[in-house]
Write an enzyme that holds these catalytic residues in place. Sequence first.
Site, short mmCIF file in Angstrom:
data_model
loop_
_atom_site.label_atom_id
_atom_site.label_comp_id
_atom_site.label_asym_id
_atom_site.label_seq_id
_atom_site.Cartn_x
_atom_site.Cartn_y
_atom_site.Cartn_z
N ARG A 127 6.29 -1.06 52.28
CA ARG A 127 7.50 -1.12 51.45
C ARG A 127 8.78 -0.89 52.24
O ARG A 127 9.86 -1.26 51.79
CB ARG A 127 7.34 -0.15 50.28
CG ARG A 127 6.31 -0.66 49.27
CD ARG A 127 5.93 0.38 48.25
NE ARG A 127 4.63 0.98 48.52
CZ ARG A 127 4.22 2.13 48.00
NH1 ARG A 127 5.00 2.79 47.18
NH2 ARG A 127 3.02 2.60 48.27
N GLU A 164 -2.98 12.30 52.39
CA GLU A 164 -3.46 13.26 51.42
C GLU A 164 -4.95 13.53 51.63
O GLU A 164 -5.40 14.66 51.64
CB GLU A 164 -3.21 12.66 50.04
CG GLU A 164 -2.92 13.66 49.00
CD GLU A 164 -2.81 12.97 47.68
OE1 GLU A 164 -2.53 11.76 47.65
OE2 GLU A 164 -3.01 13.65 46.68
O1 LIG Z 1 4.93 10.85 52.67
P1 LIG Z 1 3.53 10.35 52.67
O2 LIG Z 1 2.57 11.28 51.98
O3 LIG Z 1 3.05 9.99 54.05
O4 LIG Z 1 3.49 9.04 51.77
C1 LIG Z 1 4.50 8.07 51.78
C2 LIG Z 1 3.95 6.71 52.10
O5 LIG Z 1 3.00 6.32 51.09
C3 LIG Z 1 3.32 5.00 50.65
O6 LIG Z 1 2.74 4.03 51.47
P2 LIG Z 1 1.20 3.69 51.45
O7 LIG Z 1 0.49 4.51 52.51
O8 LIG Z 1 0.67 3.82 50.06
O9 LIG Z 1 1.14 2.18 51.96
P3 LIG Z 1 1.74 0.81 51.37
O10 LIG Z 1 3.25 0.89 51.46
O11 LIG Z 1 1.17 -0.19 52.30
O12 LIG Z 1 1.26 0.67 49.96
C4 LIG Z 1 4.83 4.94 50.80
O13 LIG Z 1 5.31 3.60 50.81
C5 LIG Z 1 5.07 5.68 52.08
O14 LIG Z 1 4.96 4.82 53.22
N1 LIG Z 2 3.49 8.80 43.78
C1 LIG Z 2 3.65 7.78 44.63
N2 LIG Z 2 4.18 6.61 44.18
C2 LIG Z 2 4.33 5.56 45.04
N3 LIG Z 2 3.98 5.59 46.32
C3 LIG Z 2 3.45 6.74 46.80
N4 LIG Z 2 3.03 7.08 48.04
C4 LIG Z 2 2.58 8.36 47.98
N5 LIG Z 2 2.71 8.86 46.74
C5 LIG Z 2 3.27 7.87 45.98
#
Ligand SMILES: O=P(O)(O)OC[C@H]1O[C@H](OP(=O)(O)OP(=O)(O)O)[C@H](O)[C@@H]1O
Ligand SMILES: Nc1ncnc2[nH]cnc12
Length: 240
Positions: A127, A164
């Site tokens: 994202r 997590e």
């Molecule tokens: O602060 P944190 O606990 O590290 O989480 C934040 C990350 O989690 C989500 O990405 P995700 O890993 O879900 O990947 P995506 O954007 O490919 O869906 C979000 O877009 C951040 O990059």
């Molecule tokens: N609650 C949440 N919503 C969207 N992206 C996330 N990445 C980690 N936690 C999230």
Amino acid sequence: MLQRALIFSSSNPICSQLSTTAPPDNTVFPKRNGGWIIPFSSYQLPAFPSDSAANRPNMASQDEQDPRISNISSAIRVIPDFPKPGIIFQDITTLLLDTKAFRDTIDLFVERYRGKDISVVAGIEARGFIFGPPIALAIGAKFVPMRKPNKLPGEVLSEEYSLEYGKDTMEMHVDAVKAGERALIIDDLVATGGTLSAAISLLERVGVHVVECACVIELPELKGRERLGGKPLFVLVSST
Ligand SMILES: O=P(O)(O)OC[C@H]1O[C@H](OP(=O)(O)OP(=O)(O)O)[C@H](O)[C@@H]1O
Ligand SMILES: Nc1ncnc2[nH]cnc12
């Protein structure tokens, strides 16, 4: 309106973003699908590291009551129990459908970072790839993708980080940046801060100065800010 406390019961750390009561009326914007989101306020806004008192008023994002923030907040959809039970998902795809809110989001970042001698905007997959490139183009910086493992074809640096549950790895092309460059890291959301801290490490390992991290949304109860080693974090909205 359904509040997060009513739809959440697990002991999963992400659940800590729930609150049983809505924050004060003057700081809360009800969301389309339930939940509450709080626009940034001054206590969440560190001054830009190189700001002087003289140039701060030129930054729209420093205005506590910037009217654009409430629209951005309202455009983010909240989906309970996605991708699994107990997670309240902050869905920025609805923000992308709202051309004014999307443009305002980019503008708020550009207003903060334009003229700050930033030559690298590092966007985190996936994202961060949506918000990073328009900001990079507008401030005259290159865009550097921070990717999931085994996606980049050139020589990479890798950084393992904790999620997590379990671990993941982030990679960056070694030749994308040079020591001494000034970088901004962009993502949509900071939760535990593991992802941002991996991106900071990758850039600092090659001598890049990370000026600030910027996200649209912060889940403050997960204390991701505390994992950034003192690196400044700028967010537009805070979800409790
Ligand atoms: O602060 P944190 O606990 O590290 O989480 C934040 C990350 O989690 C989500 O990405 P995700 O890993 O879900 O990947 P995506 O954007 O490919 O869906 C979000 O877009 C951040 O990059
Ligand atoms: N609650 C949440 N919503 C969207 N992206 C996330 N990445 C980690 N936690 C999230």
